[in-house]
Each structure stands twice: as structure tokens, then as C-alpha cells.
Design an enzyme around this catalytic site. Sequence first.
Site, PDB file in Angstrom:
ATOM      1  N   SER A   1      -2.807  -1.017  12.972  1.00  0.00           N
ATOM      2  CA  SER A   1      -1.420  -0.929  13.142  1.00  0.00           C
ATOM      3  C   SER A   1      -0.821  -0.723  14.542  1.00  0.00           C
ATOM      4  O   SER A   1       0.454  -0.882  14.687  1.00  0.00           O
ATOM      5  CB  SER A   1      -0.957   0.117  12.164  1.00  0.00           C
ATOM      6  OG  SER A   1      -1.230   1.408  12.463  1.00  0.00           O
TER       7      SER A   1
ATOM      8  N   HIS B   1      -1.875  -2.616   6.272  1.00  0.00           N
ATOM      9  CA  HIS B   1      -1.022  -3.380   7.165  1.00  0.00           C
ATOM     10  C   HIS B   1      -1.331  -4.890   7.068  1.00  0.00           C
ATOM     11  O   HIS B   1      -0.721  -5.813   7.510  1.00  0.00           O
ATOM     12  CB  HIS B   1      -0.904  -3.236   8.698  1.00  0.00           C
ATOM     13  CG  HIS B   1      -0.465  -1.753   9.189  1.00  0.00           C
ATOM     14  ND1 HIS B   1       0.858  -1.593   9.011  1.00  0.00           N
ATOM     15  CD2 HIS B   1      -1.095  -0.399   9.106  1.00  0.00           C
ATOM     16  CE1 HIS B   1       1.135  -0.154   9.273  1.00  0.00           C
ATOM     17  NE2 HIS B   1       0.175   0.300   9.284  1.00  0.00           N
TER      18      HIS B   1
ATOM     19  N   LYS C   1       4.390  -0.222   2.361  1.00  0.00           N
ATOM     20  CA  LYS C   1       4.710  -0.990   3.321  1.00  0.00           C
ATOM     21  C   LYS C   1       5.162  -2.328   2.790  1.00  0.00           C
ATOM     22  O   LYS C   1       6.345  -2.282   2.291  1.00  0.00           O
ATOM     23  CB  LYS C   1       3.450  -1.200   4.320  1.00  0.00           C
ATOM     24  CG  LYS C   1       2.891   0.199   4.907  1.00  0.00           C
ATOM     25  CD  LYS C   1       1.925   0.168   6.023  1.00  0.00           C
ATOM     26  CE  LYS C   1       1.195   1.605   6.035  1.00  0.00           C
ATOM     27  NZ  LYS C   1       2.199   2.881   6.702  1.00  0.00           N
TER      28      LYS C   1
HETATM   29  N1  PMP Z   1      -3.968   3.626   5.914  1.00  0.00           N
HETATM   30  C1  PMP Z   1      -3.148   2.887   6.974  1.00  0.00           C
HETATM   31  C2  PMP Z   1      -4.276   2.048   7.830  1.00  0.00           C
HETATM   32  C3  PMP Z   1      -1.973   2.988   7.512  1.00  0.00           C
HETATM   33  O1  PMP Z   1      -1.445   2.414   8.445  1.00  0.00           O
HETATM   34  C4  PMP Z   1      -1.228   4.086   6.501  1.00  0.00           C
HETATM   35  C5  PMP Z   1       0.351   4.426   7.178  1.00  0.00           C
HETATM   36  N2  PMP Z   1       0.517   4.818   8.366  1.00  0.00           N
HETATM   37  C6  PMP Z   1      -1.809   4.913   5.617  1.00  0.00           C
HETATM   38  C7  PMP Z   1      -3.206   4.307   5.339  1.00  0.00           C
HETATM   39  C8  PMP Z   1      -1.059   5.873   4.807  1.00  0.00           C
HETATM   40  O2  PMP Z   1      -0.353   5.197   3.736  1.00  0.00           O
HETATM   41  P1  PMP Z   1       0.736   5.772   3.099  1.00  0.00           P
HETATM   42  O3  PMP Z   1       2.042   5.901   4.189  1.00  0.00           O
HETATM   43  O4  PMP Z   1       1.126   5.103   1.963  1.00  0.00           O
HETATM   44  O5  PMP Z   1       0.608   7.267   2.842  1.00  0.00           O
END
Ligand code: PMP
Length: 396
Positions: free
Chosen positions: A186, A214, A244
Site C-alpha cells: 500500500s 489493496h 477499502k
Molecule cells: N492489511 C493491509 C495490507 C492493509 O493495508 C490494511 C489497512 N490499512 C489492513 C490489513 C487493515 O484493514 P482494516 O482497515 O480493515 O482493519
Amino acid sequence: MSSHILEQFLNENLDELKSKGLYNVIDPLESPNGPMITINGKELVNLSSNNYLGLATDEQLKNAATEAIEKYGVGAGAVRTINGTLKLHVELEEKLAEFKHTEAAIAYQSGFNCNMAAISAVMDKNDAILSDELNHASIIDGCRLSKAKIIRVNHSDMEDLRAKAKEAKESGQYNKIMVITDGVFSMDGDVALLPEIVKIAEEFDLITYVDDAHGSGVLGDGAGTVKHFGLSDKIDFQIGTLSKAIGVVGGYVAGKKNLIDWLKVRSRPFLFSTSLTPADVAASKKSIEILMESTELNQKLWENGNYLKKGLKELGFNIGNSETPITPCIIGDETLTQQFSKRLNEEGVYAKAIVFPTVPQGTGRVRNMPTAAHTKEMLDKAISIYEKVGKEMGII
Ligand code: PMP
């Protein structure tokens, strides 16, 4: 009376972070998190949300959520295994399995706790995990929670992965070995080398785990990174978030039925934390239906991503090696990055500075997340503000 030692700890550490430009200030929104947002009464082009397809404010999702609230109320009332499982939860999980081309799926309250839940339900102190060094914080925490031996792998370095997999396997020290990676990273927007990872996994009998937070809604016509590479039957754990591209909140694992059955009896947030609300579940289900019916939003996302990238690159910004709509503008120095982001904000663009410890020290960046909901006019406005501020600060 508060503890003296706590006061000292907090003050010293907060002061240090602030003096290094590493203290993140939170700006509350006075509007939905759409392509334009309002902060402190000012309208800004929003390039910082993960609402990739604009579905967070979609009328169909809002209607689904409203209907679910009318029918079931606002809370699920219990953890999944007591009586917090509504038929809606089961329907969402069936839809997720269909979306990910797997036998079954299990939903969690967030992507973050999904990683905490899933890794520690399967791996333990007699196991090892090969983890890409740029994996998300929730993966790192999930690995730590499992007590398995964590073997860090250089980012997307297949020689390093192979060598470490071989060494771990041949040591005979571990019962199970897992390889774990983000599908799309990300902070840079690059894509995991899944075909090579699967080959190495087959050679050394590794469990495969891909967190596609992502990639879902973005790659593979929306179905995600695993589908993009045609590997749906080769990945044991397909992790996703509902927060997302899906536009709501929650996380999930999609995989074989016996894996999901195991997670239902052994993953702690499923057993001990109240389930997703009816509104979240109904809106998420509607969102996935929309994604499965049409690739229109997905195509618009890519079109907008390519447009913004081209515009910033032509101005001379370092946009890294992104392979997805995620568009970092790499500045380097943390303080300069924060100042750049602040000036963009003053001129009308909300693009958040991402600095250490979210990214390695010295690689501060302003990260841009164009979405399907942006218009060309909004992106043009953002590009011209980038030009003005970039020149003013000597970055381009
Ligand atoms: N895994 C990845 C690769 C992420 O980028 C994120 C969010 N930043 C998450 C898990 C966590 O997801 P959530 O916002 O639904 O808790």
C-alpha cells in the site's frame, strides 16, 4: 493523581516525535469521505482515502444498510458463536466465497483483527513464517501473536525467499512453514510476485497467505491479485478487507471449507468479539454484488489512476514504481514531506504525508489515492496545485 513515570514517558516521547516531524495530526472531516472533502470549513480534493471505487457513499449501499438497521437494529448483540450470527452474516460469507472463487469464507470485524485472528489460529511456536519486510502492521502483529519464528524476507526478493524457505525446510526445526505477503503493497503500489511465490511454496510445501486489502476491487477486474494471476486454487488464505474498495468496514478470509471451519472454532476475535453490525454486513454484501456485476467502477479507477500518475510524472515528481492506482510522491526527508503535504492542503489538496515508522526512515512520501469517483476536473486541480507547491518548495 496520574503516575509520574507515565507522565515523564509520554511527555518525553511525544516531544521527540513532534521535534522530528513524526507526529501525525488528525484532521476530522465535516463531510463524507468522497472525492472532495471538507476540513475546517474548507473544500479539498481528497487523495487520501481507500474508498477506491467511491462505494462508501453509494446510494445502493446506503439503502441496504438502512434496510438492515430497520429490520435488525444497529448491533448484532453477541459474538458470532453465541448468537451474534444473523442470516445476513452467512449470506455475506457465501458472497465473499463466490467473489474470491473459494469454497468458503469467514468475516471479521476489521482487516486488522482478521490478520491477528487467522495467523495465530493456525501457526504456533513450533512453526515458521516467511514474511515480506514491507508487510502490513497487522500481519506483523498477527505473526508475533502466533509465537512462530518470524523470518523476514527482503521485499519481493525471490532469491532471498527461496534461500530462506530452503533453509527453514532443511533445518527440520518447524512443523509448518508459511509464506505471507501483501497482494498490493500500500505504500508503493507494487504487486507481489505471486506466481514465483507459489512456485517456491510448492517446492518447499509452504502454506500460502495473501493479504489483498489493496488488491481487491482493484486488480483482476475487481476480484483481486490472486485472481489477476489465475491462482485462486493455489493460495490457502486469501485475506481481504471490507473497508477499502468495498467501502464499508470488516475483514475476511476466503479459502477451503476445512480452513474456514477451523477458523470458526479457533480464531479468537470470531469467538470473543461482537460480530459486524447488520448495516455493515448488508452494505458489504451489496457492494460485492455491484463489483461482481460490473467492472465499470474498476475501469474508471484505473483510468483516473493513470491520468494522475502521468500528470505528476510529467511535472518531474518521483512517483516510484507503482503498478496500481496508488501513486506515491516520494520526497525523502520527513520534515520536508510533512511541509509539502501541509502546503498542498493550504492550496486545496488533501494528500497525507506518510513517514517513518509507516515507511522506512528517509523515504517520506505524500501518497495519492485517486478513486473511481474523481472527475478529470478534480484531478487537474490537484495536478496544478502539485505543480505550484512543488516549484515553490524546490521539489521539482
Ligand atoms: N492489511 C493491509 C495490507 C492493509 O493495508 C490494511 C489497512 N490499512 C489492513 C490489513 C487493515 O484493514 P482494516 O482497515 O480493515 O482493519
